[in-house]
Scaffold this active site. Structure first.
Site, PDB file in Angstrom:
ATOM      1  CB  CYS A 152      -1.124  -0.267   1.112  1.00  0.00           C
ATOM      2  SG  CYS A 152      -2.014  -1.238   1.176  1.00  0.00           S
ATOM      3  CG  HIS A 192      -3.496   3.345   0.885  1.00  0.00           C
ATOM      4  ND1 HIS A 192      -3.738   2.553  -0.194  1.00  0.00           N
ATOM      5  CD2 HIS A 192      -3.746   2.229   2.022  1.00  0.00           C
ATOM      6  CE1 HIS A 192      -4.267   1.434   0.002  1.00  0.00           C
ATOM      7  NE2 HIS A 192      -3.871   1.165   1.244  1.00  0.00           N
ATOM      8  CG  ASN A 217      -6.677  -1.065   0.116  1.00  0.00           C
ATOM      9  OD1 ASN A 217      -5.771  -1.026  -0.927  1.00  0.00           O
ATOM     10  ND2 ASN A 217      -6.431  -1.409   1.270  1.00  0.00           N
TER      11      ASN A 217
HETATM   12  O1  UT7 Z   1      -4.379  -1.214   2.845  1.00  0.00           O
HETATM   13  C1  UT7 Z   1      -3.954  -1.145   4.135  1.00  0.00           C
HETATM   14  C2  UT7 Z   1      -4.105  -2.631   4.719  1.00  0.00           C
HETATM   15  N1  UT7 Z   1      -5.499  -2.676   5.157  1.00  0.00           N
HETATM   16  C3  UT7 Z   1      -6.059  -2.124   6.024  1.00  0.00           C
HETATM   17  O2  UT7 Z   1      -5.775  -1.000   6.478  1.00  0.00           O
HETATM   18  C4  UT7 Z   1      -7.119  -2.782   6.663  1.00  0.00           C
HETATM   19  C5  UT7 Z   1      -7.396  -2.466   8.321  1.00  0.00           C
HETATM   20  N2  UT7 Z   1      -8.330  -3.151   8.814  1.00  0.00           N
HETATM   21  C6  UT7 Z   1      -9.596  -2.931   8.640  1.00  0.00           C
HETATM   22  O3  UT7 Z   1     -10.236  -2.416   7.722  1.00  0.00           O
HETATM   23  C7  UT7 Z   1     -10.763  -3.764   9.400  1.00  0.00           C
HETATM   24  O4  UT7 Z   1     -10.107  -4.664  10.353  1.00  0.00           O
HETATM   25  C8  UT7 Z   1     -11.606  -4.872   8.272  1.00  0.00           C
HETATM   26  C9  UT7 Z   1     -12.540  -4.045   7.554  1.00  0.00           C
HETATM   27  C10 UT7 Z   1     -10.718  -5.512   7.730  1.00  0.00           C
HETATM   28  C11 UT7 Z   1     -12.505  -5.614   9.240  1.00  0.00           C
HETATM   29  O5  UT7 Z   1     -13.213  -4.996  10.242  1.00  0.00           O
HETATM   30  P1  UT7 Z   1     -13.270  -4.929  11.787  1.00  0.00           P
HETATM   31  O6  UT7 Z   1     -14.313  -4.132  12.159  1.00  0.00           O
HETATM   32  O7  UT7 Z   1     -11.879  -5.236  12.309  1.00  0.00           O
HETATM   33  O8  UT7 Z   1     -14.104  -6.617  11.710  1.00  0.00           O
HETATM   34  P2  UT7 Z   1     -13.558  -7.814  12.382  1.00  0.00           P
HETATM   35  O9  UT7 Z   1     -12.500  -8.561  11.708  1.00  0.00           O
HETATM   36  O10 UT7 Z   1     -13.231  -7.682  13.845  1.00  0.00           O
HETATM   37  O11 UT7 Z   1     -14.800  -8.706  12.290  1.00  0.00           O
HETATM   38  C12 UT7 Z   1     -15.844  -8.349  12.892  1.00  0.00           C
HETATM   39  C13 UT7 Z   1     -17.080  -9.582  12.712  1.00  0.00           C
HETATM   40  C14 UT7 Z   1     -16.428 -11.005  12.602  1.00  0.00           C
HETATM   41  O12 UT7 Z   1     -17.604 -11.872  13.281  1.00  0.00           O
HETATM   42  P3  UT7 Z   1     -17.725 -12.093  14.846  1.00  0.00           P
HETATM   43  O13 UT7 Z   1     -16.413 -12.811  15.297  1.00  0.00           O
HETATM   44  O14 UT7 Z   1     -17.896 -10.825  15.494  1.00  0.00           O
HETATM   45  O15 UT7 Z   1     -18.820 -12.983  14.832  1.00  0.00           O
HETATM   46  C15 UT7 Z   1     -16.131 -11.273  11.403  1.00  0.00           C
HETATM   47  O16 UT7 Z   1     -16.038 -12.798  11.157  1.00  0.00           O
HETATM   48  O17 UT7 Z   1     -17.360  -9.406  11.340  1.00  0.00           O
HETATM   49  C16 UT7 Z   1     -17.095 -10.797  10.653  1.00  0.00           C
HETATM   50  N3  UT7 Z   1     -16.837 -10.476   9.029  1.00  0.00           N
HETATM   51  C17 UT7 Z   1     -17.589 -10.120   8.049  1.00  0.00           C
HETATM   52  N4  UT7 Z   1     -18.972 -10.257   8.344  1.00  0.00           N
HETATM   53  C18 UT7 Z   1     -19.613  -9.976   7.083  1.00  0.00           C
HETATM   54  C19 UT7 Z   1     -15.391 -10.374   8.714  1.00  0.00           C
HETATM   55  N5  UT7 Z   1     -15.681 -10.246   7.431  1.00  0.00           N
HETATM   56  C20 UT7 Z   1     -16.938 -10.282   7.035  1.00  0.00           C
HETATM   57  C21 UT7 Z   1     -17.601  -9.940   5.873  1.00  0.00           C
HETATM   58  N6  UT7 Z   1     -19.030  -9.516   6.000  1.00  0.00           N
HETATM   59  N7  UT7 Z   1     -16.923  -9.753   4.855  1.00  0.00           N
END
Ligand code: UT7
Length: 333
Positions: free
Chosen positions: A114, A260, A290
């Protein structure tokens, strides 16, 4: 004294729009979850019949050249940033050189995820300031959709990433009033495995790629989303402040921040931390997701098209991502 300035900027995105609702058909996700957690509404996926990482980059480069009033033969070096090259080797820079029919100029590929575009811009800036080259194409291009696992297993990554390309033409100038002021590059390899594609790799027993690797998911992108998020919201403001301090500027001097496009929540957090009004921060992740090394030049190109970039403006580019790597550039347009 020699400096470098951005003489032209362009972008290219594939035609195919993939909405969150379309992704709902492939995996257990919802439009509401994706919009709430990331801000993304849709992204572009490449057309395998017409798009390659290199030709998307070339198309963006042609637009940037045209806007700079230049032609391919004017270019004397290419720096190409991507994490999704068309071939394992050679890199995409040589493919762009071939497509633009610029005989024997050097071409360098950059793999800094990135932060790749800012790393590439910084390298090109040093080449120009040293007097080695006068006109350099700096390109960021990615086809990530073919890497994504569009199933429940891969959903946390699959909903975020998209395809696209952007480019700038960097030119030598002696005018200190319109130039790249400074670039700042950082990395912390202790976190290399927090956001990665592990396989294929050369340091493997047997072959560099095997059926077992694929079946075990090693070729799917992996991200510890929360670890990335937590560091991103710290490193973005830190590296922006570093650029401002180096040039004796304050956050209030920034006319446009082009971050980014990782996650709208990260961008909003950075905007608030830096005390910037929303209109001074570019966000197009809603439409493209992204796009890794391509996100900054695409956002910059759209901002330029919308007349949000004017001569004399102070622009700040900033990125954070896999590596971890992070970077910024301060530009007096
Ligand atoms: O480009 C530079 C690199 N990338 C970034 O900067 C990304 C940085 N991270 C993020 O943007 C966020 O961490 C994400 C968008 C990837 C994830 O968001 P989050 O709020 O951190 O969600 P999480 O990983 O804590 O997941 C929350 C819940 C989980 O379920 P439980 O365990 O609470 O029941 C996941 O299994 O959401 C679930 N989940 C989804 N649900 C629906 C994970 N992915 C999905 C999905 N759709 N696509």
């Amino acid at each position: 004294m020699l400096f470098s300035k951005i003489a032209g900027v362009g972008h290219y995105v594939p035609e195919r729009v993939v909405t969150n609702h379309e992704l709902e058909q492939y995996m257990n996700t919802t439009d509401a979850w994706i919009r709430e957690r990331t801000g993304i509404r849709e992204r572009r996926f490449f057309n395998p019949d017409t798009d390659t990482v290199a030709n998307m980059g070339s198309r963006a480069a042609r637009v940037a050249l045209e806007r700079a009033g230049l032609h391919p033969p004017d270019v004397d070096f290419i720096v190409f940033a991507t994490i999704t090259p068309d071939y394992y080797f050679p890199g995409c820079g040589v493919l762009v050189q071939r497509e633009l029919e610029i005989p024997t100029i050097g071409a360098l590929d950059i793999r800094n995820q990135c932060s790749g575009f800012i790393y590439a811009l910084s390298v090109a800036d040093q080449f120009i300031k040293s007097g080695m080259y006068k006109t350099i194409l700096v390109i960021g291009s990615e086809i990530q959709s073919s890497l994504l696992n569009l199933s429940d297993e891969g959903r946390s990554m699959a909903v975020i990433f998209g395809d696209g390309a952007g480019a700038v033409v960097l030119q030598a100038t002696e005018d200190p009033a319109h130039r790249i002021l400074s670039t700042h590059l950082h990395a912390d390899g202790r976190y290399a495995e927090e956001l990665m594609v592990k396989d294929p790799g050369s340091s493997r027993p047997g072959r560099w790629i095997t059926r077992e690797m694929v079946e075990a998911g090693g070729t799917d992108p992996y991200m510890n989303g929360q670890a990335v998020f937590k560091q991103a919201v710290v490193r973005f403001p830190e590296v922006i402040r570093e650029a401002l301090e180096k040039n004796g500027c304050a956050a209030s001097d920034i006319d446009l921040l082009v971050p980014h496009q990782a996650n709208l929540r990260i961008t909003n957090h950075v905007q608030e931390t830096m005390g910037l009004p929303a209109e001074k921060v570019v966000s197009n992740i809603q439409r493209y997701g992204n796009t890794t090394a391509a996100s900054i030049p695409i956002a910059l190109s759209e901002a330029w098209e919308a007349a949000r970039v004017q001569p004399g403006n102070l622009l700040c580019l900033a990125a954070f991502g896999s590596g971890f790597t992070w970077a910024s550039a301060l530009i007096r347009w």
